[in-house]
Write a protein that holds these residues in place. Structure first.
Motif, PDB file in Angstrom:
ATOM      1  N   ARG A  18       0.849  -1.197   0.000  1.00 58.34           N
ATOM      2  CA  ARG A  18       0.000   0.000   0.000  1.00 58.34           C
ATOM      3  C   ARG A  18       0.882   1.244   0.000  1.00 58.34           C
ATOM      4  NH1 ARG A  18      -5.681  -0.799   3.200  1.00 58.34           N
ATOM      5  NH2 ARG A  18      -6.040  -2.915   2.502  1.00 58.34           N
ATOM      6  N   GLY A  19       0.442   2.228  -0.738  1.00 58.43           N
ATOM      7  CA  GLY A  19       1.180   3.490  -0.786  1.00 58.43           C
ATOM      8  C   GLY A  19       2.370   3.467  -1.719  1.00 58.43           C
ATOM      9  N   ALA A  20       2.475   2.448  -2.550  1.00 61.49           N
ATOM     10  CA  ALA A  20       3.614   2.351  -3.473  1.00 61.49           C
ATOM     11  C   ALA A  20       3.212   2.820  -4.870  1.00 61.49           C
ATOM     12  CB  ALA A  20       4.090   0.904  -3.537  1.00 61.49           C
ATOM     13  N   ILE A  21       4.234   3.183  -5.643  1.00 58.53           N
ATOM     14  CA  ILE A  21       4.030   3.387  -7.082  1.00 58.53           C
ATOM     15  C   ILE A  21       4.764   2.241  -7.754  1.00 58.53           C
ATOM     16  CG2 ILE A  21       4.329   4.915  -9.052  1.00 58.53           C
ATOM     17  CD1 ILE A  21       4.589   7.256  -7.149  1.00 58.53           C
ATOM     18  N   PHE A  22       4.015   1.378  -8.366  1.00 59.31           N
ATOM     19  CA  PHE A  22       4.562   0.131  -8.887  1.00 59.31           C
ATOM     20  C   PHE A  22       4.444   0.121 -10.406  1.00 59.31           C
ATOM     21  CE2 PHE A  22       4.925  -4.353  -9.763  1.00 59.31           C
ATOM     22  CZ  PHE A  22       5.729  -4.849  -8.750  1.00 59.31           C
ATOM     23  N   GLY A  23       5.550  -0.187 -11.058  1.00 59.82           N
ATOM     24  CA  GLY A  23       5.563  -0.246 -12.520  1.00 59.82           C
ATOM     25  C   GLY A  23       5.476  -1.684 -13.006  1.00 59.82           C
ATOM     26  N   PHE A  24       4.762  -1.863 -14.092  1.00 60.04           N
ATOM     27  CA  PHE A  24       4.576  -3.209 -14.651  1.00 60.04           C
ATOM     28  C   PHE A  24       5.046  -3.136 -16.092  1.00 60.04           C
ATOM     29  CE2 PHE A  24       1.301  -6.762 -15.506  1.00 60.04           C
ATOM     30  CZ  PHE A  24       2.192  -7.721 -15.045  1.00 60.04           C
ATOM     31  N   LEU A  25       6.215  -3.699 -16.310  1.00 55.38           N
ATOM     32  CA  LEU A  25       6.883  -3.531 -17.603  1.00 55.38           C
ATOM     33  C   LEU A  25       6.836  -4.795 -18.441  1.00 55.38           C
ATOM     34  CD1 LEU A  25      10.252  -1.749 -16.743  1.00 55.38           C
ATOM     35  CD2 LEU A  25       8.664  -1.040 -18.528  1.00 55.38           C
ATOM     36  N   GLY A  26       6.682  -4.593 -19.703  1.00 52.59           N
ATOM     37  CA  GLY A  26       6.737  -5.735 -20.603  1.00 52.59           C
ATOM     38  C   GLY A  26       6.439  -5.313 -22.013  1.00 52.59           C
ATOM     39  N   PRO A  27       6.928  -6.072 -22.968  1.00 53.99           N
ATOM     40  CA  PRO A  27       6.624  -5.742 -24.364  1.00 53.99           C
ATOM     41  C   PRO A  27       5.146  -5.999 -24.670  1.00 53.99           C
ATOM     42  CG  PRO A  27       7.854  -7.800 -24.239  1.00 53.99           C
ATOM     43  CD  PRO A  27       7.767  -7.267 -22.846  1.00 53.99           C
ATOM     44  N   ASN A  28       4.709  -5.535 -25.805  1.00 54.91           N
ATOM     45  CA  ASN A  28       3.321  -5.770 -26.206  1.00 54.91           C
ATOM     46  C   ASN A  28       3.050  -7.266 -26.283  1.00 54.91           C
ATOM     47  OD1 ASN A  28       2.697  -3.051 -26.442  1.00 54.91           O
ATOM     48  ND2 ASN A  28       3.483  -2.949 -28.529  1.00 54.91           N
ATOM     49  N   GLY A  29       1.903  -7.671 -25.751  1.00 54.29           N
ATOM     50  CA  GLY A  29       1.531  -9.086 -25.809  1.00 54.29           C
ATOM     51  C   GLY A  29       2.156  -9.925 -24.721  1.00 54.29           C
ATOM     52  N   ALA A  30       2.813  -9.277 -23.752  1.00 56.15           N
ATOM     53  CA  ALA A  30       3.498 -10.052 -22.706  1.00 56.15           C
ATOM     54  C   ALA A  30       2.543 -10.561 -21.634  1.00 56.15           C
ATOM     55  CB  ALA A  30       4.582  -9.190 -22.055  1.00 56.15           C
ATOM     56  N   GLY A  31       1.402  -9.885 -21.494  1.00 50.13           N
ATOM     57  CA  GLY A  31       0.451 -10.296 -20.453  1.00 50.13           C
ATOM     58  C   GLY A  31       0.122  -9.176 -19.480  1.00 50.13           C
ATOM     59  N   LYS A  32       0.582  -7.972 -19.757  1.00 48.57           N
ATOM     60  CA  LYS A  32       0.322  -6.843 -18.836  1.00 48.57           C
ATOM     61  C   LYS A  32      -1.187  -6.565 -18.735  1.00 48.57           C
ATOM     62  CE  LYS A  32       2.656  -3.592 -21.036  1.00 48.57           C
ATOM     63  NZ  LYS A  32       3.108  -4.233 -22.265  1.00 48.57           N
ATOM     64  N   THR A  33      -1.815  -6.403 -19.892  1.00 45.17           N
ATOM     65  CA  THR A  33      -3.236  -6.046 -19.877  1.00 45.17           C
ATOM     66  C   THR A  33      -4.079  -7.172 -19.295  1.00 45.17           C
ATOM     67  OG1 THR A  33      -2.988  -4.500 -21.703  1.00 45.17           O
ATOM     68  CG2 THR A  33      -5.181  -5.426 -21.367  1.00 45.17           C
ATOM     69  N   THR A  34      -3.722  -8.406 -19.597  1.00 43.95           N
ATOM     70  CA  THR A  34      -4.495  -9.534 -19.038  1.00 43.95           C
ATOM     71  C   THR A  34      -4.386  -9.539 -17.509  1.00 43.95           C
ATOM     72  OG1 THR A  34      -4.093 -10.796 -21.054  1.00 43.95           O
ATOM     73  CG2 THR A  34      -4.817 -12.033 -19.127  1.00 43.95           C
ATOM     74  N   THR A  35      -3.186  -9.299 -17.003  1.00 45.18           N
ATOM     75  CA  THR A  35      -3.011  -9.245 -15.544  1.00 45.18           C
ATOM     76  C   THR A  35      -3.861  -8.133 -14.947  1.00 45.18           C
ATOM     77  OG1 THR A  35      -0.742 -10.019 -15.832  1.00 45.18           O
ATOM     78  CG2 THR A  35      -1.299  -9.049 -13.706  1.00 45.18           C
ATOM     79  N   ILE A  36      -3.841  -6.984 -15.607  1.00 44.55           N
ATOM     80  CA  ILE A  36      -4.625  -5.840 -15.115  1.00 44.55           C
ATOM     81  C   ILE A  36      -6.122  -6.156 -15.173  1.00 44.55           C
ATOM     82  CG2 ILE A  36      -5.341  -3.492 -15.794  1.00 44.55           C
ATOM     83  CD1 ILE A  36      -2.391  -2.881 -16.256  1.00 44.55           C
ATOM     84  N   ARG A  37      -6.536  -6.824 -16.233  1.00 44.96           N
ATOM     85  CA  ARG A  37      -7.968  -7.172 -16.342  1.00 44.96           C
ATOM     86  C   ARG A  37      -8.376  -8.180 -15.261  1.00 44.96           C
ATOM     87  NH1 ARG A  37      -9.986  -6.239 -21.840  1.00 44.96           N
ATOM     88  NH2 ARG A  37      -9.057  -4.236 -22.387  1.00 44.96           N
ATOM     89  N   VAL A  38      -7.438  -9.036 -14.862  1.00 46.38           N
ATOM     90  CA  VAL A  38      -7.734  -9.961 -13.759  1.00 46.38           C
ATOM     91  C   VAL A  38      -7.910  -9.166 -12.465  1.00 46.38           C
ATOM     92  CG1 VAL A  38      -6.774 -11.796 -12.302  1.00 46.38           C
ATOM     93  CG2 VAL A  38      -6.643 -11.991 -14.793  1.00 46.38           C
TER      94      VAL A  38
END
Lengths: 268, 304
Positions: B28-48
């Motif tokens: 809590r209270g963090a700024i967290f970056g989620f890095l990856g190339p297109n199609g790596a699974g970033k959006t799917t993780t966020i949608r979960v």
């Protein structure tokens, strides 16, 4: 949920106005031109001379009746009535879920703290209200036409209202199927196309069943089999069965759509 | 206490295994970056995490609540910027913001909304226009305002800097830091390393549906070669005697170096020569991933 309902109603207001006023005018003109066709006897003769497929289209194989109420009710099965009403239904249901997911517009809205099923229920509400407005306007058009031509005393308004309730059933049953397909799809265009295809097949199933005896057992599989405004005008006994089937299909479709939309992945 | 917790999440779409056991933890209270190339699974993780997609296996929690079954309660405290910024037709900018607020049971203009609109340079004149005519940059700004206008406890943003000009990016980073300072948690995905470097304290790298590394941005850089281009004035030396530097190419007086050692040693060595020009490139996401590619599973980076 009221916000979603109001926004959806607003976004479909032009289509709703066009369809409902169009059917109002059509209903009015049909009554207004009654005398121009030469009255009941001439119209009866005209129908008797028509080939069976033509009378089957209006479900008037047994004759079209002997009252102006029957004459008006007959037209409630006119393909223009059906197509105009279904155009509105398909527009609302196709856009309700599938098109919003396809375009990505659902994402920011569904990030709000409302259950998905309630979001879709607001859209179902617009479909139901719109369908009621459409049939009510068609009914009022008939009454207005009768009033303008001095035939109001000959027209049974209550019977015509029941005939329109029968038509409302077809719109809601079609809406239930369309909403169900929309709730599980992410492609608005495909949803509308598939629903239109299903309804077209049903229409011809009913039509073929009426003119070709080997296909007759299949006709009850069609929603249009249960659209019989002429029977309503003639005081037939199938009205209750017809509305129960049509409203039942609509209800099952809507409930299934709400359940499946709540559970599905939104992947676009 | 963790604001976001993802454990062993798998997700398959047809024949595509989008996520293969993703594990994440964001305090809590963090700024967290989620890095990856297109199609790596970033959006799917966020949608979960945002309850749009149900995981096939594993758990995802936001503020201690299950991301799927408690999604309505989560969304009451969530701000979300999706990867696709698309608006329902017919709205003006202001109508859209009011509509989104009304879905949260909020009527009227929020104080935070006015501040965000001013800082992201969306004037009233723009808000009176139909969103259909917005440029991609304006659309992104409007979407950012809708995500933050209700002061969420958790802000999840998928590619928030895309379509923003450099000045707006800086303003957004300031807003993100202030959001964190107020106690909120910020989780943002990007495929631009420099954006994440600028504002995030910790990051996770995802590739092919797997977390391949988590840790601080400094730890990410450790041991990764960065490219330096040096142009000598006059005759260049025969060689550079410093550890952690590899000469990638020599084109007369222009040398391209891969620097993985201490930059101070490199600068001291170069200072012994007459230098006409020099560029030291930022670590690219591609270079960063080269260090992780092929490794099995995720790992905690040193110095995290």
């Amino acid at each position: 949920m009221l916000s979603v309902f109001m926004y959806t109603l607003r976004s479909h207001r032009i289509g709703l106005l066009a369809v409902s006023f169009g059917l109002f005018l059509m209903s009015l003109i049909i009554v207004y031109t009654f005398d121009a066709f030469g009255g009941l006897d001439t119209i009866a003769e005209l129908f008797e001379s028509l080939p069976a497929p033509m009378t089957a289209m209006f479900r008037a194989q047994a004759g079209f009746g002997t009252s102006i109420t029957s004459y008006i009710a007959l037209d409630y099965r006119h393909p223009v009535y059906i197509i105009a009403g279904l155009a509105f239904v398909l527009s609302v249901s196709g856009g309700a879920a599938a098109r919003e997911i396809e375009r990505g517009t659902a994402l920011m809205l569904l990030a709000s703290p409302i259950p998905r099923w309630r979001y879709l229920l607001a859209k179902v509400g617009v479909l139901v209200v719109g369908a009621v407005i459409i049939v009510a306007m068609a009914w009022l058009g008939s009454l207005a036409g009768a009033a303008l031509t001095g035939l109001a005393g000959d027209v049974e308004a209550g019977t015509l209202l029941l005939a329109q309730v029968n038509g409302l059933g077809v719109l809601l049953a079609s809406g239930g199927i369309a909403m169900l397909l929309s709730a599980v799809s992410s492609d608005g265009g495909r949803t509308v196309s598939v629903t239109a295809g299903i309804l077209t097949v049903m229409y011809f199933l009913d039509f073929v069943g009426a003119i070709w005896s080997p296909a007759e057992p299949l006709a009850p599989l069609s929603l249009f089999y249960y659209l019989d405004p002429l029977a309503v005008a003639a005081g037939g006994s199938t009205f209750l069965r017809d509305v129960v089937v049509l409203f039942g299909v609509g209800l099952v479709g809507f409930v299934a759509a709400l359940v499946l939309f709540q559970r599905r992945d939104i992947t676009r | 206490m963790q604001a976001l917790a993802v454990s062993g999440v798998h997700k398959r779409f047809g024949s595509v295994q989008a996520l293969q056991g993703v594990d994440l933890a964001v305090e809590r209270g963090a700024i967290f970056g989620f890095l990856g190339p297109n199609g790596a699974g970033k959006t799917t993780t966020i949608r979960v995490l945002t309850g749009f997609i149900r995981a096939d296996e594993g758990d995802a929690h936001v503020l201690g609540m299950d991301a799927w079954s408690d999604t309505v309660a989560i969304k009451a405290r969530l701000g979300f910027l999706p990867d696709i910024v698309a608006f329902a037709s017919g709205f003006t900018g202001q109508e859209f913001l009011n509509y989104v607020a009304s879905l949260r049971g909020i009527r009227g203009r929020l104080p935070r909304q006015a501040e965000l609109l001013e800082r992201l340079e969306l004037p009233n004149a723009a808000l009176r226009r139909k969103v259909k005519g917005y440029s991609s940059g304006m659309a992104k700004k409007l979407a950012l305002v809708q995500a933050m206008q209700h002061d969420p406890d958790v802000l999840i943003m998928d590619e928030p800097t895309e379509a923003l000009d450099p000045l707006m990016r800086q303003e957004l980073f300031s807003i993100i830091r202030e959001t964190r300072d107020r106690g909120a948690t910020v989780f943002m995905s990007s495929h631009v390393l420099s954006d994440v470097e600028e504002v995030c304290e910790r990051v996770a790298l995802i590739r092919d549906g797997r977390i391949v590394g988590t840790g601080s941005v400094e730890a990410l850089r450790e041991g990764k070669a960065r490219t330096m281009v040096v142009e000598f004035r006059g005759t260049p030396p025969d060689r550079l005697s410093v550890r952690g530097v590899e000469v990638l190419s020599r084109d007369g007086v222009r040398w391209e170096l891969a620097v993985s050692g201490d930059i101070n040693d490199v600068l001291r060595e170069l200072a012994r020569h007459d230098i006409a020009d020099m560029t030291y490139e930022r670590l690219s996401l591609e270079s960063l991933f080269m260090g992780f590619y092929g490794e099995d599973g995720g790992r905690e980076l040193t110095g995290a």
